[in-house]
Design a protein around this motif. Structure first.
Motif, short mmCIF file in Angstrom:
data_model
loop_
_atom_site.label_atom_id
_atom_site.label_comp_id
_atom_site.label_asym_id
_atom_site.label_seq_id
_atom_site.Cartn_x
_atom_site.Cartn_y
_atom_site.Cartn_z
N TYR A 42 44.82 39.63 55.18
CA TYR A 42 44.74 40.27 53.88
C TYR A 42 44.88 41.78 54.05
O TYR A 42 44.16 42.36 54.87
N PRO A 43 45.74 42.44 53.27
CA PRO A 43 46.75 41.86 52.38
C PRO A 43 47.79 41.07 53.16
O PRO A 43 47.92 41.25 54.37
N TYR A 48 53.60 45.12 53.29
CA TYR A 48 53.23 46.51 53.56
C TYR A 48 54.44 47.41 53.50
O TYR A 48 55.55 46.98 53.73
N ASP A 350 39.82 48.62 59.34
CA ASP A 350 40.15 49.08 57.99
C ASP A 350 41.65 49.24 57.80
O ASP A 350 42.09 49.89 56.87
N ARG A 351 42.44 48.67 58.69
CA ARG A 351 43.89 48.79 58.56
C ARG A 351 44.59 47.66 59.30
O ARG A 351 43.98 46.96 60.10
N ARG A 379 43.58 50.27 54.36
CA ARG A 379 43.00 49.72 53.12
C ARG A 379 42.11 50.76 52.44
O ARG A 379 41.34 51.46 53.11
N ASP A 380 42.20 50.84 51.11
CA ASP A 380 41.25 51.67 50.39
C ASP A 380 39.95 50.87 50.25
O ASP A 380 39.86 49.72 50.70
N GLU A 383 40.31 47.40 48.55
CA GLU A 383 41.02 46.41 49.36
C GLU A 383 40.18 46.00 50.57
O GLU A 383 40.25 44.86 51.05
N GLN A 384 39.38 46.94 51.04
CA GLN A 384 38.50 46.65 52.17
C GLN A 384 37.48 45.56 51.75
O GLN A 384 37.20 44.62 52.50
N TRP A 387 39.31 42.22 51.57
CA TRP A 387 39.57 41.75 52.95
C TRP A 387 38.30 41.15 53.57
O TRP A 387 38.33 40.14 54.25
N SER A 407 32.20 46.83 53.75
CA SER A 407 32.83 47.35 52.53
C SER A 407 32.01 48.43 51.84
O SER A 407 32.55 49.19 51.03
N ASN A 453 42.32 38.15 45.98
CA ASN A 453 43.43 39.09 46.24
C ASN A 453 43.59 40.02 45.04
O ASN A 453 43.39 39.60 43.90
#
Ligand code: SF4
Length: 480
Positions: A42-43, A48, A350-351, A379-380, A383-384, A387, A407, A453
């Motif tokens: 995720y995502p 990307y 985080d990425r 991820r912001d 999104e974190q 995930w 998060s 999602n």
């Protein structure tokens, strides 16, 4: 052989479960034609944007304990399977394999220099592909020896290789088993895919059912933990021959069996041969949605009755101590994992990034002294949070304290309407400390997890889901 009475019971139960699946389709959970996208990252991995590597890593720090899981991709196979959507080369390709291995090692060197490390310290290693054992014995030995020089194995708990049966059968195969053992490899995932010769031919697999079985015994004889994989829903598969395949699989002495549903439309960058069947340019006998879902339920019932329980999603084991550490660490513990090779992906706290899928771009980047990453995403905060739900929920459970640490949000303060709906419809349960899928939720795990999602990453457009209370576009914001 299974009795007619037993078979009738399996069919009855599978029909009943499919009735519930249809009900969830009417509620908007599952897309109208039953198509699916597996929730494995995720995502989703290919959505990307291209990224500037220095900007991407600017705020990244290595984990405090220095530990990582390592993935290495070897994109060579004996021949291309109809259902496979991965890019790669087939045939002997000795020159290409030799060149690729050298670049792979150079990529590791670039990574070590980039982060100022002497060696990478793996928690676990997965060599996948492709078929890593399609490397001839000498080259495999050379690669593993050089790989060993770049890793510190002191904390490594599992070393896994994915492979096809014929690559460890015969004399060369014996040599490869010996080499893998010598280099500390502990677990083999063998892609049997079917134990029906007619189905294997339709899959364009380079081995027979008997050769598949031989490879399992061979791997066990060498002391590896063994996981075997099967695909259901492929052309040529019927409920009858699938039951026979499962009966044969259960009789084999390894601990783990993994099941994959055929994905006709790729969700990655490449479309496999199977997609031609789907588009009608070749004769088609792809089992329909109902048959495919019934195959899944029948397999689950047969496995369970024979002592195999689901450990990670779609992986069934008769020994809970035997499971993929690589998958568990990445999906449940969400530890950092670094990937090398063509299409190699890395999943950090985080990425997430992915290497190029083209050989020429891969070689060019390494010749220029660059990591061959071509897409990545930091991820912001929102999104974190998503995930931190999607992957653990699918594979184990979401522990509220871990969710908060990953998060920054209290679980009970986010997605309140969505969680309440999923509970109301029998797909989720909340024990107070933990959120987990119910048995039915686990059966449709991809769709339940994709409820979390964000809208750009929902697999299908809104109109492909019924406008019901479980339509993934409903109540989609974090604070709804
Ligand atoms: S399924 Fe496995 S063996 Fe078949 S082409 Fe794909 S990577 Fe190779």
């Amino acid at each position: 052989m299974i009795s007619e009475e037993k078979k009738a019971e399996l069919l009855r139960h599978a029909e009943e479960v499919f009735g519930r699946v249809q009900e969830y389709q009417r509620l908007g959970l599952i897309c109208e034609d039953g198509d699916f996208v597996p929730s494995v990252h995720y995502p989703p991995i290919t959505q990307y944007e291209p990224c500037d590597i220095d900007a991407y890593f600017k705020t990244y720090t290595q984990p405090a304990d220095g530990l990582m899981d390592i993935y290495v991709h070897i994109p060579f196979c004996i021949q291309h399977c109809t259902f496979c959507h991965y890019p790669g080369m087939t045939g002997p390709r000795i020159q290409e394999k030799t060149q690729y291995v050298e670049y792979l090692l150079r990529e590791m060197d670039i990574y070590l220099r980039y982060f100022g490390l002497q060696k990478i310290r793996p928690r676990s290693i997965l060599l996948g592909g492709g078929t890593p054992t399609s490397l001839p014995p000498k080259l495999l030995d050379h690669f593993l020896t050089e790989f060993d020089r770049r890793v510190d194995m002191s904390a490594c708990r599992q070393y896994n290789v994915d492979l096809g049966p014929n690559s460890i059968n015969g004399e060369d195969g014996t040599e490869k088993c010996r080499i893998m053992k010598e280099h500390g490899i502990t677990r083999l995932t063998i892609g049997l895919q079917s134990l029906d010769d007619h189905v294997l031919r339709l899959m364009n697999r380079p081995h027979s059912a008997q050769e598949g079985i031989e490879s399992v015994y061979k791997a066990l004889e060498y002391g590896f933990d063994v996981n075997i994989e099967f695909i259901y829903g492929h052309p040529g598969e019927t409920i009858d021959n699938w039951i026979e395949v499962m009966e044969k699989a259960i009789q084999l002495p390894m601990a783990e069996i993994q099941l994959y549903r055929l994905k006709v439309q790729a969700y990655g960058d490449f479309q496999g041969v199977i997609n031609r069947f789907h588009r009608g340019s070749a004769p088609t006998d792809i089992p329909d949605f109902k048959t495919t879902m019934m195959m899944k339920q029948i397999a689950i019932d047969m496995l369970r009755e024979n002592g195999f329980n689901e450990r990670l999603r779609r992986v069934y084991t008769r020994n809970p101590a035997v499971y993929s550490h690589y998958a568990y660490n990445q999906c449940c513990n969400q530890y950092d994992q670094v990937g090398f090779g063509l299409t190699g992906f890395s999943s950090y706290r985080d990425r997430f990034d992915i290497n190029t899928q083209y050989f020429n771009e891969y070689y060019e980047a390494i010749d220029a002294g660059r990591l061959p990453i071509n897409r990545g995403l930091v991820r912001d905060r929102e999104e974190q949070a998503r995930w931190a739900i999607v992957l653990p929920l699918k594979n184990r459970d979401v522990r509220k304290n871990e969710f908060k640490a990953r998060s920054g949000y209290d679980f009970d303060e986010v997605f309140r309407t969505k969680v309440a709906r999923l509970e109301e419809y029998g797909l989720l349960e909340d024990t107070g400390k933990v959120i987990r899928l119910t048995e039915m939720g686990g059966f449709v795990a991809d769709e339940v997890c994709e409820q979390f999602n964000s809208i750009p990453y929902i697999p299908f457009p809104r109109e492909r889901y019924a406008e019901g209370p479980l339509n993934p576009y409903e109540n989609n914001s974090l604070d709804a």
